[in-house]
Design a protein around this motif. Structure first.
Motif, PDB file in Angstrom:
ATOM      1  N   UNK A  90       0.834  -1.207   0.000  1.00  0.00           N
ATOM      2  CA  UNK A  90       0.000   0.000   0.000  1.00  0.00           C
ATOM      3  C   UNK A  90       0.866   1.254   0.000  1.00  0.00           C
ATOM      4  N   UNK A  91       1.906   1.248   0.814  1.00  0.00           N
ATOM      5  CA  UNK A  91       2.763   2.432   0.878  1.00  0.00           C
ATOM      6  C   UNK A  91       3.401   2.676  -0.491  1.00  0.00           C
ATOM      7  N   UNK A 152       1.745   1.188   9.907  1.00  0.00           N
ATOM      8  CA  UNK A 152       2.740   0.612   9.011  1.00  0.00           C
ATOM      9  C   UNK A 152       2.824   1.387   7.707  1.00  0.00           C
ATOM     10  N   UNK A 153       1.663   1.682   7.125  1.00  0.00           N
ATOM     11  CA  UNK A 153       1.646   2.424   5.861  1.00  0.00           C
ATOM     12  C   UNK A 153       2.303   3.788   6.052  1.00  0.00           C
ATOM     13  N   UNK A 154       1.994   4.469   7.153  1.00  0.00           N
ATOM     14  CA  UNK A 154       2.556   5.794   7.375  1.00  0.00           C
ATOM     15  C   UNK A 154       4.070   5.750   7.568  1.00  0.00           C
ATOM     16  N   UNK A 155       4.544   4.786   8.349  1.00  0.00           N
ATOM     17  CA  UNK A 155       5.988   4.709   8.578  1.00  0.00           C
ATOM     18  C   UNK A 155       6.728   4.381   7.283  1.00  0.00           C
ATOM     19  N   UNK A 156       6.169   3.459   6.487  1.00  0.00           N
ATOM     20  CA  UNK A 156       6.846   3.064   5.254  1.00  0.00           C
ATOM     21  C   UNK A 156       6.745   4.158   4.196  1.00  0.00           C
TER      22      UNK A 156
ATOM     23  N   UNK B  13      -4.056  -4.335  -7.427  1.00  0.00           N
ATOM     24  CA  UNK B  13      -3.393  -5.501  -6.833  1.00  0.00           C
ATOM     25  C   UNK B  13      -2.604  -5.105  -5.583  1.00  0.00           C
ATOM     26  N   UNK B  14      -1.981  -3.943  -5.618  1.00  0.00           N
ATOM     27  CA  UNK B  14      -1.173  -3.487  -4.484  1.00  0.00           C
ATOM     28  C   UNK B  14      -2.027  -2.938  -3.347  1.00  0.00           C
ATOM     29  N   UNK B  15      -3.119  -2.280  -3.709  1.00  0.00           N
ATOM     30  CA  UNK B  15      -3.892  -1.589  -2.675  1.00  0.00           C
ATOM     31  C   UNK B  15      -4.975  -2.437  -2.045  1.00  0.00           C
ATOM     32  N   UNK B  16      -5.676  -3.192  -2.879  1.00  0.00           N
ATOM     33  CA  UNK B  16      -6.913  -3.801  -2.401  1.00  0.00           C
ATOM     34  C   UNK B  16      -6.781  -4.780  -1.235  1.00  0.00           C
ATOM     35  N   UNK B  18      -4.892  -5.018   1.409  1.00  0.00           N
ATOM     36  CA  UNK B  18      -4.812  -4.316   2.691  1.00  0.00           C
ATOM     37  C   UNK B  18      -6.013  -3.440   2.930  1.00  0.00           C
ATOM     38  N   UNK B  19      -6.421  -2.740   1.874  1.00  0.00           N
ATOM     39  CA  UNK B  19      -7.524  -1.796   2.023  1.00  0.00           C
ATOM     40  C   UNK B  19      -8.814  -2.499   2.420  1.00  0.00           C
TER      41      UNK B  19
END
Lengths: 275, 294
Positions: A90-91, A152-156, B13-16, B18-19
């Motif tokens: 996500x990051x 985690x997303x914010x730190x990365x 693929x990267x976001x979903x 986790x989201x």
């Protein structure tokens, strides 16, 4: 001369504070080797007359600390794995890829850093019940992943923003796709911040009580904090085995602390500033 | 590369993964809590919409709610007025150039990484009138007259819990303040030394003002932690004796999962969220203004 006396009085002050911080823990460890008569009748700070290991075997086997320990290990490892993977993906997408809802998603995630988890407890109970996974390991693993993702997303992301793009560009030149360059180039470079996130999540999950107490009703699935709490209710009179159980469950943390104390300091300060 | 990085399928693929987990197991529940708080509901039978009745009950009819608010306030005050100054002192101590300062820092910080459950169970035993070390220690020191059932007495229970949370968390603030102090350039202190500002004077005129951002973070953190207090009270006293240690989070938990008042429990949860957001917003406003004044 004045400087010297000042220094030694400061040393004494620091030692006194250190004793205040450590004495309860010292008492915990020596109690783990004592029996009740020694705990009640003996001097508070005296070492055990005989270092009994029976408290440890009793805690480990009869009080089922082995089971709780195993449950905590599974839950923590699975959560860690998914938080690290999902947060990194996500990051990466949020800092490197081009699309419209970038800032909206970051904003929604920020809510996860701000809102206390207590506010999710009641609906989560209903969701997990309706999904039919209440009182399974998944019933805490899924919320643990969700709760720990934002930080985690914010730190990365903070790290990725400062990371030069050259290596990724080189990987693209060599014909790597996004996915391949992410796993081959970006993830290895993310190691230091991933370690910080890992420590943060490890402690949060290993120590979590509220969700485990609400969603885990089966005795055999209890994690360490939950198991110890119930254990203390049953063994309200004998402190030795409980102390032993607590020593056992703190050992992984102590080990992590000895091995990674610098990393731990970093992750705590980074986590605090994000909160 | 530009093209690959704007490929919709790859972004998804990267976001979903986790989201989706985040939305289903965190975001949606937050919204649902707000919705539940307007219902009369036991979690089993159909809900009945009752508007703001849960909130009216909370503010006017429920005496233990106000007790919980006051207790949370006690945690807040101790966090900001006692724990924080002590942490500041500790940070000053461990940032002095002296032998073994890293050891001291590690020792002061270690309790922070222990779980609240563990720390609470340990202190339940320390306070225990029969086997606890506190009473025994006091008797050894000739203070036998002052011993008591610390967690079982309405006069001492809250204070006893507050002492534990302070013991547990001073190292946390210390570490953050210490990190901030490391960021202050050494030249400032050297320049101050030439002007004759050493010791307390240097702390007052250099460390303190330059640390104001970090101090603000610490204050907000302490306030939010205090308002979220649950585990320590749940494990040590379960709110007793006679509600003398109860807090909002515990009350929410008890209403929902012991008394099956899901609607009312949700209203308490909403109150908690608003309390955290409003107080941290106000604090940020007030503290930033002060900084500009300076």
């Amino acid at each position: 001369m004045l400087r010297k006396t000042k220094n030694s009085s400061i040393y004494i002050l620091m030692i006194v504070i250190a004793v205040l911080q450590l004495f309860p823990l010292y008492w915990l460890v020596i109690s783990a080797f004592k029996d009740n008569s020694e705990i009640i009748g003996g001097t508070v700070w005296a070492l055990p007359a005989e270092w009994r290991l029976s408290n440890f075997t009793e805690a480990w086997v009869s009080a089922k600390v082995n089971q709780y320990f195993f449950n905590s290990v599974i839950v923590t490892l699975v959560t860690l794995l998914f938080v690290l993977l999902f947060a990194a993906m996500m990051a990466y997408a949020l800092t490197r890829m081009k699309f419209k809802y970038n800032s909206l998603i970051l904003f929604i995630l920020l809510m996860g850093v701000m809102v206390p988890i207590h506010a999710t407890l009641i609906p989560l109970f209903m969701i997990l019940k309706n999904l039919g996974i209440l009182s399974s390991r998944l019933s805490i693993i899924l919320p643990y992943i969700a709760v720990n993702l934002p930080i985690g997303v914010y730190m990365l992301s903070a790290f990725l923003r400062t990371m030069p793009k050259e290596l990724e560009e080189a990987a693209f030149m060599d014909g790597c796709g996004v996915v391949k360059s992410f796993f081959k180039v970006v993830l290895p470079l993310l190691k230091p911040p991933l370690a910080s996130v890992a420590i943060f999540v490890f402690l949060a999950v290993w120590n979590e009580l509220l969700m485990a107490a609400t969603f885990i009703q089966k005795q055999e699935l209890r994690t360490l904090p939950l198991g110890l709490m119930n254990f203390s209710g049953q063994y309200s009179i004998s402190w030795g085995p409980l102390a032993a159980a607590m020593v056992i469950s703190t050992l992984p943390i102590l080990l992590a602390y000895v091995l990674f104390s610098d990393q731990m300091e970093k992750s705590f300060t980074a986590g605090a500033i994000l909160k | 590369m530009e093209k690959a990085l704007s490929n919709k399928k790859i972004i998804a693929l990267f976001l979903l993964p986790g989201l989706i987990v985040f939305l289903v197991f965190y975001f949606v529940p937050i919204v649902m809590t707000a919705y539940y708080s307007l219902q009369d509901w036991d979690g089993i039978n159909p809900m009945a919409f009752i508007g703001l009745d849960n909130y009216t009950k909370m503010f006017t009819a429920d005496k233990s709610f106000w007790q919980a608010v006051w207790n949370s306030l006690a945690f807040l005050l101790v966090g900001v007025l006692i724990q924080l100054p002590v942490s500041f002192g500790l940070a000053l101590l461990v940032s002095r150039r002296m032998k073994g300062r890293k050891w001291f820092r590690n020792i002061y910080f270690f309790p922070v990484v222990m779980s609240t459950t563990m720390v609470s169970l340990l202190w339940v035993k320390i306070y225990d009138p029969n086997i606890g070390m506190l009473n025994t220690l006091m008797e050894t020191l000739g203070l036998g007259a002052w011993t008591g059932a610390w967690l079982g007495d309405t006069k001492t229970a809250l204070l006893s819990v507050l002492i534990v949370t302070t013991w547990h968390y001073v190292g946390y603030n210390m570490l953050i303040l210490f990190a901030g102090m490391q960021g202050i350039p050494e030249q400032y202190y050297e320049a101050a030394k030439l002007d004759g500002a050493t010791g307390w004077k240097a702390v007052r005129h250099i460390t303190f003002p330059l640390l104001s951002d970090v101090l603000r973070i610490c204050i907000v953190l302490n306030v939010i932690y205090a308002l979220k207090t649950f585990e320590s009270v749940y494990v040590m006293t379960n709110g007793g004796p006679l509600n003398s240690t109860t807090v909002i989070a515990l009350k929410m938990f008890q209403e929902a999962f012991l008394k099956q008042n899901f609607g009312y429990g949700s209203a308490l949860a909403v109150f908690m969220v608003l309390e955290c957001l409003v107080i941290s917003w106000v604090l940020n406003k007030v503290l930033t203004q002060e900084k500009i004044e300076y």
